[in-house]
Each structure stands twice: as structure tokens, then as C-alpha cells.
Design a protein around this motif. Structure first.
Motif, PDB file in Angstrom:
ATOM      1  N   ASP A   1     -18.049   3.358 -10.490  1.00 26.23           N
ATOM      2  CA  ASP A   1     -17.211   4.006  -9.486  1.00 26.23           C
ATOM      3  C   ASP A   1     -16.098   3.039  -9.108  1.00 26.23           C
ATOM      4  OD1 ASP A   1     -18.945   6.102  -9.547  1.00 26.23           O
ATOM      5  OD2 ASP A   1     -19.885   5.687  -7.613  1.00 26.23           O
ATOM      6  N   VAL A   2     -14.926   3.556  -8.816  1.00 27.12           N
ATOM      7  CA  VAL A   2     -13.807   2.676  -8.489  1.00 27.12           C
ATOM      8  C   VAL A   2     -12.889   3.334  -7.470  1.00 27.12           C
ATOM      9  CG1 VAL A   2     -12.440   3.522 -10.457  1.00 27.12           C
ATOM     10  CG2 VAL A   2     -11.898   1.307  -9.436  1.00 27.12           C
ATOM     11  N   VAL A   3     -12.399   2.529  -6.530  1.00 29.33           N
ATOM     12  CA  VAL A   3     -11.385   2.961  -5.570  1.00 29.33           C
ATOM     13  C   VAL A   3     -10.290   1.911  -5.573  1.00 29.33           C
ATOM     14  CG1 VAL A   3     -10.867   3.478  -3.151  1.00 29.33           C
ATOM     15  CG2 VAL A   3     -13.066   4.170  -4.133  1.00 29.33           C
ATOM     16  N   VAL A   4      -9.027   2.352  -5.695  1.00 31.16           N
ATOM     17  CA  VAL A   4      -7.892   1.431  -5.763  1.00 31.16           C
ATOM     18  C   VAL A   4      -6.960   1.692  -4.588  1.00 31.16           C
ATOM     19  CG1 VAL A   4      -6.031   0.526  -7.201  1.00 31.16           C
ATOM     20  CG2 VAL A   4      -8.054   1.542  -8.289  1.00 31.16           C
ATOM     21  N   GLN A   5      -6.672   0.630  -3.821  1.00 33.11           N
ATOM     22  CA  GLN A   5      -5.789   0.757  -2.667  1.00 33.11           C
ATOM     23  C   GLN A   5      -4.731  -0.335  -2.695  1.00 33.11           C
ATOM     24  OE1 GLN A   5      -8.000   1.305   1.224  1.00 33.11           O
ATOM     25  NE2 GLN A   5      -9.673   0.502  -0.025  1.00 33.11           N
ATOM     26  N   ASP A   6      -3.542  -0.003  -2.258  1.00 34.52           N
ATOM     27  CA  ASP A   6      -2.525  -1.017  -2.038  1.00 34.52           C
ATOM     28  C   ASP A   6      -3.041  -1.992  -0.980  1.00 34.52           C
ATOM     29  OD1 ASP A   6      -0.034  -1.733  -0.086  1.00 34.52           O
ATOM     30  OD2 ASP A   6       0.590  -1.729  -2.178  1.00 34.52           O
ATOM     31  N   LEU A   7      -2.815  -3.298  -1.194  1.00 36.96           N
ATOM     32  CA  LEU A   7      -3.368  -4.307  -0.275  1.00 36.96           C
ATOM     33  C   LEU A   7      -2.922  -4.069   1.159  1.00 36.96           C
ATOM     34  CD1 LEU A   7      -4.972  -6.949   0.134  1.00 36.96           C
ATOM     35  CD2 LEU A   7      -2.846  -8.191  -0.281  1.00 36.96           C
ATOM     36  N   ASP A   8      -1.649  -3.769   1.355  1.00 40.77           N
ATOM     37  CA  ASP A   8      -1.150  -3.541   2.714  1.00 40.77           C
ATOM     38  C   ASP A   8      -1.849  -2.345   3.361  1.00 40.77           C
ATOM     39  OD1 ASP A   8       0.555  -5.677   2.557  1.00 40.77           O
ATOM     40  OD2 ASP A   8       2.290  -4.486   1.942  1.00 40.77           O
TER      41      ASP A   8
ATOM     42  N   LEU B   1      -1.197   2.286 -13.891  1.00 36.84           N
ATOM     43  CA  LEU B   1      -2.320   1.355 -14.004  1.00 36.84           C
ATOM     44  C   LEU B   1      -3.527   1.829 -13.199  1.00 36.84           C
ATOM     45  CD1 LEU B   1      -0.794  -2.245 -13.920  1.00 36.84           C
ATOM     46  CD2 LEU B   1      -1.779  -1.011 -15.849  1.00 36.84           C
ATOM     47  N   ARG B   2      -3.266   2.388 -12.023  1.00 41.23           N
ATOM     48  CA  ARG B   2      -4.359   2.922 -11.212  1.00 41.23           C
ATOM     49  C   ARG B   2      -5.138   3.975 -11.988  1.00 41.23           C
ATOM     50  NH1 ARG B   2      -3.885   3.859  -5.249  1.00 41.23           N
ATOM     51  NH2 ARG B   2      -2.908   2.038  -4.330  1.00 41.23           N
ATOM     52  N   GLU B   3      -4.396   4.912 -12.589  1.00 42.22           N
ATOM     53  CA  GLU B   3      -5.044   6.001 -13.319  1.00 42.22           C
ATOM     54  C   GLU B   3      -5.825   5.473 -14.518  1.00 42.22           C
ATOM     55  OE1 GLU B   3      -5.253   9.151 -12.140  1.00 42.22           O
ATOM     56  OE2 GLU B   3      -4.367   8.058 -10.467  1.00 42.22           O
ATOM     57  N   GLU B   4      -5.248   4.500 -15.226  1.00 39.19           N
ATOM     58  CA  GLU B   4      -5.936   3.920 -16.388  1.00 39.19           C
ATOM     59  C   GLU B   4      -7.231   3.235 -15.955  1.00 39.19           C
ATOM     60  OE1 GLU B   4      -3.554   1.407 -18.820  1.00 39.19           O
ATOM     61  OE2 GLU B   4      -1.934   2.873 -19.026  1.00 39.19           O
ATOM     62  N   LEU B   5      -7.163   2.454 -14.873  1.00 43.37           N
ATOM     63  CA  LEU B   5      -8.364   1.767 -14.394  1.00 43.37           C
ATOM     64  C   LEU B   5      -9.442   2.761 -13.976  1.00 43.37           C
ATOM     65  CD1 LEU B   5      -7.104  -1.246 -12.222  1.00 43.37           C
ATOM     66  CD2 LEU B   5      -8.391  -1.342 -14.351  1.00 43.37           C
TER      67      LEU B   5
ATOM     68  N   ASN C   1       2.495  -7.521  -6.606  1.00 39.46           N
ATOM     69  CA  ASN C   1       2.127  -6.135  -6.353  1.00 39.46           C
ATOM     70  C   ASN C   1       0.602  -6.106  -6.252  1.00 39.46           C
ATOM     71  OD1 ASN C   1       1.750  -3.401  -6.272  1.00 39.46           O
ATOM     72  ND2 ASN C   1       2.511  -2.996  -8.328  1.00 39.46           N
ATOM     73  N   LEU C   2       0.096  -6.454  -5.061  1.00 38.40           N
ATOM     74  CA  LEU C   2      -1.335  -6.657  -4.890  1.00 38.40           C
ATOM     75  C   LEU C   2      -2.065  -5.353  -4.574  1.00 38.40           C
ATOM     76  CD1 LEU C   2      -1.327  -9.996  -2.874  1.00 38.40           C
ATOM     77  CD2 LEU C   2      -1.643  -9.668  -5.329  1.00 38.40           C
ATOM     78  N   GLN C   3      -3.158  -5.136  -5.288  1.00 37.34           N
ATOM     79  CA  GLN C   3      -3.993  -3.950  -5.126  1.00 37.34           C
ATOM     80  C   GLN C   3      -5.441  -4.387  -4.911  1.00 37.34           C
ATOM     81  OE1 GLN C   3      -2.625  -0.678  -5.463  1.00 37.34           O
ATOM     82  NE2 GLN C   3      -0.642  -1.718  -5.589  1.00 37.34           N
TER      83      GLN C   3
ATOM     84  N   LYS D   1      -7.765  13.324  -9.730  1.00 41.94           N
ATOM     85  CA  LYS D   1      -6.385  12.988 -10.084  1.00 41.94           C
ATOM     86  C   LYS D   1      -5.511  12.688  -8.871  1.00 41.94           C
ATOM     87  CE  LYS D   1      -6.366  15.524 -14.464  1.00 41.94           C
ATOM     88  NZ  LYS D   1      -5.846  16.703 -15.209  1.00 41.94           N
ATOM     89  N   VAL D   2      -5.837  13.245  -7.713  1.00 43.40           N
ATOM     90  CA  VAL D   2      -5.001  13.029  -6.526  1.00 43.40           C
ATOM     91  C   VAL D   2      -5.636  12.045  -5.539  1.00 43.40           C
ATOM     92  CG1 VAL D   2      -3.977  15.316  -6.714  1.00 43.40           C
ATOM     93  CG2 VAL D   2      -5.977  14.994  -5.250  1.00 43.40           C
ATOM     94  N   SER D   3      -6.812  11.520  -5.876  1.00 42.85           N
ATOM     95  CA  SER D   3      -7.516  10.618  -4.964  1.00 42.85           C
ATOM     96  C   SER D   3      -7.208   9.160  -5.299  1.00 42.85           C
ATOM     97  CB  SER D   3      -9.023  10.853  -5.056  1.00 42.85           C
ATOM     98  OG  SER D   3      -9.515  10.400  -6.307  1.00 42.85           O
ATOM     99  N   ASP D   4      -7.610   8.266  -4.391  1.00 40.30           N
ATOM    100  CA  ASP D   4      -7.460   6.825  -4.638  1.00 40.30           C
ATOM    101  C   ASP D   4      -8.610   6.285  -5.472  1.00 40.30           C
ATOM    102  OD1 ASP D   4      -5.050   6.195  -3.041  1.00 40.30           O
ATOM    103  OD2 ASP D   4      -6.275   6.926  -1.387  1.00 40.30           O
TER     104      ASP D   4
END
Length: 405
Positions: free
Chosen positions: A177-184, A163-167, A106-108, A377-380
Motif C-alpha cells: 500500500d502506498v500514499v504519496v503527499q507533497d512534503l509541504d 512519478l506518483r502514478e508510477e510509484l 521537489n520533496l514528497q 486514479k484520483v487519490s493520493d
């Protein structure tokens, strides 16, 4: 006899070996190193090569399933080449060193931006390790005082959203600052980027500037703050504020427009995005009087905003036509995607307040900039005020200065 035993081992599942190379970079290294595997029918099934501060680093996974020579024979030949090229080479069995995670991944892609300091990578690695997240790759980019680290992390079977929200929360506590995206999703080409105007591209709320001319600063600023936090219906709040502006002369708008202050990095950002072929749009709950000026100044392809009613060169305190609220912003994103012949996954949206929630959610990548909690809360992910230019790193448009394996 030994050769026969080696080939029997290969047939029993020991086909994959890791070839690692380290040394001073110079032209032709990869070509010279790959001659021997090619001659010995060794298939290179994976390869990762980087340059770190002039240092050549390469790892290959070699399949010996149909090789005419054994790994030890290849290693001996590579060691000869390495001595000539001034390199260090090792050949090791993959199974001996392979990580335990061999199932579905599950790559992010986790992009961190901050002012450079000691320990940033350690801090993020600690957050990941404490949650059972495996870091598969990390690349560092320096841009002046700003540092960006792009991690590819395997979240495993744990709930990705949690996990996204925790990070995001923990990184913010660390001033990152952090942005998390699904690899695909991150790999999908982005072709359209839409921005909010006030407190995003422009470094203030234009309606608050207008209020100073009418002497209603406090009343307007209070309503603006509550609307951005999602405490008031946007349309109701906007109409209430505009009524307070009744009687302001158009020349006051000219004065504000003449002194309009852009957010640091926004002009450079828009220029770079357009240079690489992005279509750009400004979708604002503000007013066309200012978006029209920004369209000409920054070269936006599309602009949308509310129309102030003007009679006799003064504001009437009313708005003409439909109000650009959250629903309208979300709808415009979808309309623009259809107009450009692309899908939502090819769209990026950047905003700062509650009115941007649907715009952010309807885009393939939604970034909260210097934003209210309701939008985070609704952003990446989110960028702080000084890091708008860091969006180039998030989009993979900044050159990498060094990489970590």
C-alpha cells in the motif's frame, strides 16, 4: 601559520563540516557533545538525531565561519569526549560528501504499508533509483505484523504527477500500500477526517444486505458493482435498487443494524483519531438508518446519508429529499471545512468507489480504501482491506519504532 592557513580556507568556502556520532544511548549525550562547539563558536546549522534499537545516531552540519578553532581542533576535543562517553565521532568536510542535487528540491512524503517481509525497503529503493528519485530520509514503524516505512523523496525536476502514478502502480504490483503527499501539504495539520460508510467503515454494502430480505440479491449486487465502477449514474442506480426493496419491513433493517460488521481496525482508528482531537464525519451514499446507529456507536461528529421513505413500517421503495451522490459528497466536504473554520488542506477523505471521487479530490489528503480503479486514479494513494488502521501511520499518529538514516 597553520592556524592562519586554516582560517583562510574557511573564508574561501570550506566552512561547513559534518559531525557524525554513533554509540550506546544514554541521557545527556547531546548536551555533553555540544559543549565544545559552543565554546569554540561553532554554529550547528542542521542536526538529525535518532535512536535505533538502543543505538544513538546523530549527524550535525557545523558552520566554522566564525569559529575560534579549526575543525581538526574541534575533532580532537570531541574524540576526548567520545572516549569518555563510549562513542565514535568523525568530523568531515561537507563539500567532499555532499550529494549532487543542490538546486531546488521537489520533496514528497511516500508512506508504504504492508505485512512485514524481507526486502520491502530494497524494493522501494529500487523503484526510486530506477526513476532518478533520491531518498533523503526513511523511518520505519512496526505495528504488530504491519510495517510502515515513511520515505522523504526528492523527485527533482521530473513531472511529480507522473512519478506518483508510477510509484502507486508499481508498489501495488509488489503487494504494498502506498500514499504519496507533497512534503509541504503533509506538514499541514489535519483536523477533519471524512469517511464513506459501505465497504469502508462497514465491511459490506448495506443495500446488498437489505436485498437478501427481498430476494433480489443478484439484481441489486449487479447494479451496486456497476455504480461503484462508475459505469452507471449513481442517483439512477440508487433509485433503481431502492425500488427493488419496496415492501421490506423495518424489522429487517433492525436485524441488519444489530449484526452490522465493522471493517477490521475501524473502531480503533476512529477512537484514536477522536482522542487526538480530530473531528470525524460519515458521508454515505447509503442510508441514515445505519449512519445514525454508527454515529452513536463510534462517536462521529457528523453523518450524512440518504433517507428511506417508510410507511406502515415497510419501505415504499422511494427516497426522501436530495440524494447523496458524488456531487453532494464533494459539496459536503467543502461545507464541513467552512463550518470548522479550516481549509481543504486540513481535511482527509477516505472512500472506496466512484461516488467518492469528488469527496477525495476536495480534501487535502484523499485515500482510496480497498478501492475501485476509478477512485485510485484520483487519490493520493490507497490502502488495502487489512490496512485501514495504517491510516494512523500516514497521518503521523503512530509512534516510530526505528529509523534509517
Amino acid at each position: 601559520m597553520r592556524e592562519m592557513e586554516s582560517k583562510t580556507k574557511l573564508a574561501c568556502g570550506s566552512d561547513l563540516w559534518v559531525i557524525s556520532v554513533l554509540g550506546k544511548d544514554k541521557p545527556g549525550i547531546i548536551r555533553d557533545l555540544l559543549v565544545a562547539p559552543a565554546e569554540m563558536m561553532v554554529n550547528i546549522v542542521d542536526l538529525d538525531q535518532r535512536i535505533l534499537q538502543g543505538l544513538f545516531v546523530m549527524s550535525m552540519v557545523a558552520d566554522f565561519g566564525r569559529a575560534t578553532k579549526t575543525p581538526k581542533e574541534l575533532e580532537a576535543r570531541l574524540q576526548e569526549l567520545a572516549a569518555e562517553l563510549g562513542l565514535e565521532v568523525s568530523v568531515l568536510p561537507l563539500d567532499q560528501y555532499r550529494g549532487r542535487r543542490r538546486g531546488r528540491k521537489n520533496l514528497q512524503v511516500v508512506t508504504i504499508l504492508a505485512r512485514d517481509r524481507v526486502g520491502i525497503i530494497y524494493d522501494v529503493a529500487s523503484l526510486a533509483a530506477g526513476r532518478g528519485i533520491n531518498i533523503e530520509r526513511a523511518a520505519v514503524t512496526a505495528r504488530g505484523e504491519l510495517i510502515s516505512i515513511e520515505f522523504v523523496m526528492d523527485f527533482g525536476v521530473v513531472d511529480s504527477h507522473q512519478l506518483r502514478e508510477e510509484l502507486k502502480i508499481e508498489c501495488e504490483k509488489l503487494g504494498l500500500d502506498v500514499v504519496v503527499q507533497d512534503l509541504d501539504n503533509s506538514a499541514k495539520e489535519k483536523r477533519l477526517i471524512v469517511f464513506d460508510m459501505d465497504s469502508t467503515i462497514v465491511d459490506f454494502e448495506t443495500i446488498n444486505q437489505m436485498a437478501s430480505f427481498a430476494g433480489v440479491d443478484r439484481e441489486v449486487e449487479e447494479i451496486t458493482e456497476r455504480a461503484m465502477n462508475g459505469e452507471l449514474d449513481f442517483e439512477e442506480a440508487l433509485r433503481s435498487r431502492v425500488r427493488l426493496l419496496r415492501g421490506i419491513p423495518v424489522k429487517a433493517l433492525d436485524e441488519i443494524a444489530k449484526n452490522i460488521q465493522l471493517t477490521p481496525g475501524s473502531e480503533e482508528l476512529i477512537h484514536h483519531l477522536k482522542e487526538v482531537g480530530y473531528k470525524t464525519a460519515l458521508i454515505s451514499g447509503g442510508f441514515t438508518y445505519f449512519t445514525d446507529i454508527l454515529k452513536e456507536r463510534l462517536g462521529f461528529d457528523y453523518t450524512f446519508a440518504n433517507v428511506l421513505e417508510i410507511k406502515g413500517d415497510v419501505l415504499t421503495g422511494e427516497i426522501e429529499g436530495e440524494v447523496i451522490d458524488a456531487a453532494a459528497k464533494g459539496r459536503i466536504v467543502n461545507d464541513l471545512a467552512r463550518l470548522e473554520g479550516i481549509g481543504p488542506e486540513n481535511v482527509v477523505a477516505v472512500g472506496d468507489g466512484a461516488n467518492d471521487c469528488l469527496m477525495i479530490q476536495n480534501a487535502g489528503l484523499g485515500v482510496a480504501f480497498n478501492a475501485k480503479e476509478i477512485l485510485k486514479k484520483v487519490s493520493d494513494g490507497s490502502l488495502s482491506k487489512e490496512n485501514l488502521i495504517g491510516l494512523l501511520n500516514v497521518l503521523g499518529l503512530a509512534e516510530k519504532g526505528g529509523e534509517l538514516l
